[in-house]
Design an enzyme around this catalytic site. Structure first.
Site, PDB file in Angstrom:
ATOM      1  N   HIS A 305     -22.215 -21.779  12.867  1.00  0.00           N
ATOM      2  CA  HIS A 305     -23.458 -22.190  12.232  1.00  0.00           C
ATOM      3  C   HIS A 305     -24.305 -22.934  13.250  1.00  0.00           C
ATOM      4  O   HIS A 305     -23.758 -23.677  14.069  1.00  0.00           O
ATOM      5  CB  HIS A 305     -23.170 -23.101  11.028  1.00  0.00           C
ATOM      6  N   ASP A 362     -20.780 -18.344   3.836  1.00  0.00           N
ATOM      7  CA  ASP A 362     -20.597 -16.921   3.530  1.00  0.00           C
ATOM      8  C   ASP A 362     -19.140 -16.480   3.588  1.00  0.00           C
ATOM      9  O   ASP A 362     -18.809 -15.373   3.174  1.00  0.00           O
ATOM     10  CB  ASP A 362     -21.403 -16.068   4.521  1.00  0.00           C
TER      11      ASP A 362
HETATM   12  N1  ACO Z   1     -17.468 -15.296  16.266  1.00  0.00           N
HETATM   13  C1  ACO Z   1     -17.166 -15.446  17.591  1.00  0.00           C
HETATM   14  N2  ACO Z   1     -17.877 -16.229  18.440  1.00  0.00           N
HETATM   15  C2  ACO Z   1     -18.931 -16.882  17.942  1.00  0.00           C
HETATM   16  C3  ACO Z   1     -19.311 -16.783  16.578  1.00  0.00           C
HETATM   17  C4  ACO Z   1     -18.521 -15.947  15.729  1.00  0.00           C
HETATM   18  N3  ACO Z   1     -18.842 -15.818  14.445  1.00  0.00           N
HETATM   19  N4  ACO Z   1     -20.402 -17.548  16.352  1.00  0.00           N
HETATM   20  C5  ACO Z   1     -20.719 -18.104  17.526  1.00  0.00           C
HETATM   21  N5  ACO Z   1     -19.827 -17.717  18.487  1.00  0.00           N
HETATM   22  C6  ACO Z   1     -19.804 -18.160  19.902  1.00  0.00           C
HETATM   23  C7  ACO Z   1     -20.946 -17.528  20.682  1.00  0.00           C
HETATM   24  O1  ACO Z   1     -20.538 -16.304  21.276  1.00  0.00           O
HETATM   25  C8  ACO Z   1     -21.230 -18.611  21.718  1.00  0.00           C
HETATM   26  O2  ACO Z   1     -20.197 -18.549  22.697  1.00  0.00           O
HETATM   27  P1  ACO Z   1     -20.526 -18.933  24.238  1.00  0.00           P
HETATM   28  O3  ACO Z   1     -20.949 -20.374  24.211  1.00  0.00           O
HETATM   29  O4  ACO Z   1     -19.254 -18.673  24.961  1.00  0.00           O
HETATM   30  O5  ACO Z   1     -21.648 -18.014  24.656  1.00  0.00           O
HETATM   31  C9  ACO Z   1     -21.020 -19.905  20.941  1.00  0.00           C
HETATM   32  O6  ACO Z   1     -20.087 -19.578  19.912  1.00  0.00           O
HETATM   33  C10 ACO Z   1     -22.290 -20.491  20.329  1.00  0.00           C
HETATM   34  O7  ACO Z   1     -22.834 -19.513  19.473  1.00  0.00           O
HETATM   35  P2  ACO Z   1     -24.372 -19.158  19.346  1.00  0.00           P
HETATM   36  O8  ACO Z   1     -24.498 -17.702  19.033  1.00  0.00           O
HETATM   37  O9  ACO Z   1     -25.130 -19.703  20.510  1.00  0.00           O
HETATM   38  O10 ACO Z   1     -24.766 -20.023  18.083  1.00  0.00           O
HETATM   39  P3  ACO Z   1     -26.112 -19.918  17.243  1.00  0.00           P
HETATM   40  O11 ACO Z   1     -26.350 -21.253  16.703  1.00  0.00           O
HETATM   41  O12 ACO Z   1     -27.206 -19.288  18.035  1.00  0.00           O
HETATM   42  O13 ACO Z   1     -25.739 -18.864  16.064  1.00  0.00           O
HETATM   43  C11 ACO Z   1     -24.774 -18.026  14.078  1.00  0.00           C
HETATM   44  C12 ACO Z   1     -25.257 -19.259  14.833  1.00  0.00           C
HETATM   45  C13 ACO Z   1     -25.891 -16.966  14.065  1.00  0.00           C
HETATM   46  C14 ACO Z   1     -24.469 -18.399  12.655  1.00  0.00           C
HETATM   47  C15 ACO Z   1     -23.506 -17.474  14.784  1.00  0.00           C
HETATM   48  O14 ACO Z   1     -22.467 -18.430  14.736  1.00  0.00           O
HETATM   49  C16 ACO Z   1     -23.023 -16.164  14.165  1.00  0.00           C
HETATM   50  O15 ACO Z   1     -23.520 -15.114  14.550  1.00  0.00           O
HETATM   51  N6  ACO Z   1     -22.065 -16.214  13.188  1.00  0.00           N
HETATM   52  C17 ACO Z   1     -21.629 -15.022  12.483  1.00  0.00           C
HETATM   53  C18 ACO Z   1     -22.650 -14.602  11.449  1.00  0.00           C
HETATM   54  C19 ACO Z   1     -22.625 -15.517  10.250  1.00  0.00           C
HETATM   55  O16 ACO Z   1     -21.587 -15.832   9.700  1.00  0.00           O
HETATM   56  N7  ACO Z   1     -23.837 -15.922   9.820  1.00  0.00           N
HETATM   57  C20 ACO Z   1     -24.015 -16.766   8.642  1.00  0.00           C
HETATM   58  C21 ACO Z   1     -24.480 -18.132   9.027  1.00  0.00           C
HETATM   59  S1  ACO Z   1     -24.587 -19.194   7.633  1.00  0.00           S
HETATM   60  C22 ACO Z   1     -25.987 -18.690   6.847  1.00  0.00           C
HETATM   61  O17 ACO Z   1     -26.938 -18.261   7.406  1.00  0.00           O
HETATM   62  C23 ACO Z   1     -25.989 -18.782   5.450  1.00  0.00           C
END
Ligand code: ACO
Length: 427
Positions: A305, A362
């Site tokens: 998140h 979610d």
């Molecule tokens: N699985 C594996 N790795 C992940 C995940 C995941 N679900 N989420 C983040 N990471 C990793 C990224 O690859 C990144 O790694 P790095 O630092 O080595 O490059 C690090 O964690 C930081 O992640 P970001 O993508 O920079 O985080 P951001 O804040 O931009 O994105 C998001 C947040 C979109 C929710 C992301 O965690 C994601 O895509 N999660 C899966 C989709 C999801 O569940 N979305 C629902 C969110 S809640 C809502 O909207 C109601």
């Protein structure tokens, strides 16, 4: 006199106020930065950008706190009805019994859709995604109702109530459409949640009887989704609404943003992911490794998140409720065990710990919706139904704020500098 802070730029200094929120959140006010210095700030993804001042919802992502208008989400989820939460988000306080009764009865008066609009549903293919139908139906309301007169608070509130009434009916109708079932009209004596269940699941030939387990679970899910300050869809609603676009189109834009798999669409993806793991022999570790592999773009849906760097408090409530609901409904879903294993790994694995990736809202919501008999492609519609009062409250707050302006970010241009156009034959 507010606290001041300075930015030191190569040849000049810019001083401006520190704005402090009621929970001691600090923001550096840069509204005069460009006029005074010619510089803008750059923050792709807006991770550090406050786009507005708001009284509605407070989140402390580090501590895992979520409060609507000051009330902790855990207490609201346990003690309130969803329509009380709608009232709270919109008007700032929980309703008295009388206010609640009036508010609910106004919503009930708005739950019938125009008979002509029923025919729209016939035009969609039976395979249409219910989010596509919902978004189209909400925009279509603009063809039936004038744009809100935003100088008139009564008209603003009347249009808000209309949406609270109609969207539930659109959602239920889209379920009936995709199952080839006749549409069912709402009943005056049923609550908001009961009416949704009735309009979705009733057998036209039998009198409807609410299943209290379903009603309680749905009420809770809607409350947990009701607002989440400046998330992607709410920011979209504020962005589109800032141009004074009509309310229906504005909310439909929020639906579009919510549909994305990185936002509300993740609830559908979580179940699809769990089913894929189940069909692949439940080897969940393989999928965890894929999510950790930087050469793969696979990610675990339902984890991570932007704001929560601790357990999402909504997911915490839902993980407990999921067990209870499945038991009460007599559902034994193997996906639950895979979900628990994934959570366990994520909470103990260095990759997830270092990145502070916890289950988000979610992660467990889909398992509950599935147990309730809601099809996977309806999950994000359910999220939209819950988030609607949040979008409306933010739109209302923005529209009533005399200082709000059209939202219009800037950019740093990195394309070609000036060049002359040459004749087509010489290119
Ligand atoms: N699985 C594996 N790795 C992940 C995940 C995941 N679900 N989420 C983040 N990471 C990793 C990224 O690859 C990144 O790694 P790095 O630092 O080595 O490059 C690090 O964690 C930081 O992640 P970001 O993508 O920079 O985080 P951001 O804040 O931009 O994105 C998001 C947040 C979109 C929710 C992301 O965690 C994601 O895509 N999660 C899966 C989709 C999801 O569940 N979305 C629902 C969110 S809640 C809502 O909207 C109601």
């Amino acid at each position: 006199m507010s606290e001041q802070a300075k930015i030191q730029l190569p040849e000049l200094e810019h001083e401006s106020a520190i704005i402090t929120g009621s929970e001691d959140e600090k923001a550096f006010d840069i509204t005069k930065l460009r006029p005074n210095t010619g510089h803008i700030t750059l923050d792709p993804g807006y991770g550090n950008t406050g786009a507005c001042i708001s009284d509605i919802t407070f989140i402390d992502g580090e501590k895992g706190i979520l409060r609507y208008r000051g009330y902790p989400i855990e207490q609201l989820a346990e003690q309130c009805k969803f329509t009380e939460i709608c009232y709270l988000l919109l008007y700032g306080d929980l309703p008295t019994e009388e206010q609640q009764q009036q508010f609910s009865s106004r919503i009930k008066q708005e739950q019938n859709i125009h008979e002509d609009m029923k025919r729209f549903f016939d035009g969609f293919p039976i395979t249409a995604h219910p989010m596509a139908i919902l978004s189209a139906m909400i925009t279509s309301l603009s063809a039936y109702h004038e744009s809100t007169d935003i100088s008139d608070i009564e008209k603003i509130d009347a249009d808000i109530i209309r949406l609270l009434g109609r969207v539930k009916s659109f959602a239920a109708f889209s379920y009936r459409k995709s199952h080839g079932l006749p549409y069912i009209y709402p009943q005056q004596d049923l609550s908001y949640v009961e009416n949704f269940l009735h309009m979705t699941f009733s057998d036209t030939q039998e009198n409807y009887k609410t299943d209290p387990v379903l009603a309680e679970a749905l009420n809770l899910l809607l409350i947990l989704h009701a607002d989440h300050e400046q998330n992607c869809s709410t920011s979209t609603v504020r962005m589109v609404g800032s141009s004074h676009a009509n309310l229906y189109t504005t909310i439909s834009a929020g639906i579009g943003a919510l549909w994305g798999p990185l936002h509300g669409g993740a609830n559908q993806r979580v179940i699809e992911m769990l089913e894929e793991i189940r069909d692949d022999g439940s080897d969940y570790k393989k999928y965890v490794n894929m999510a950790k592999d930087k050469n793969s773009d696979y990610k675990l849906f339902g984890f991570g998140h932007r704001v929560y760097k601790n357990y999402d408090p909504r997911a915490k409530v839902l993980s407990q409720v999921a067990d209870r609901v499945l038991k009460a409904l007599n559902v034994d879903d193997p996906l639950m065990e895979i979900a628990k294993n994934l959570e366990e790994v994520a909470l103990n694995d260095e990759y997830f710990i270092a990145r502070k990736l916890y289950p988000n809202v979610d992660f467990y919501s889909g398992i509950i919706y599935k147990a309730m008999g809601i099809p996977t492609n309806m999950f994000t519609v359910m999220f939209a139904l819950g988030r609607l009062p949040g979008w409306l409250a933010h739109w209302r707050e923005m529209i009533l704020d005399p200082k709000s302006r059209i939202n219009r970010p800037r950019q740093v241009y990195t394309g070609p500098t000036f060049r002359d156009v040459t004749q087509i034959k010489d290119r």
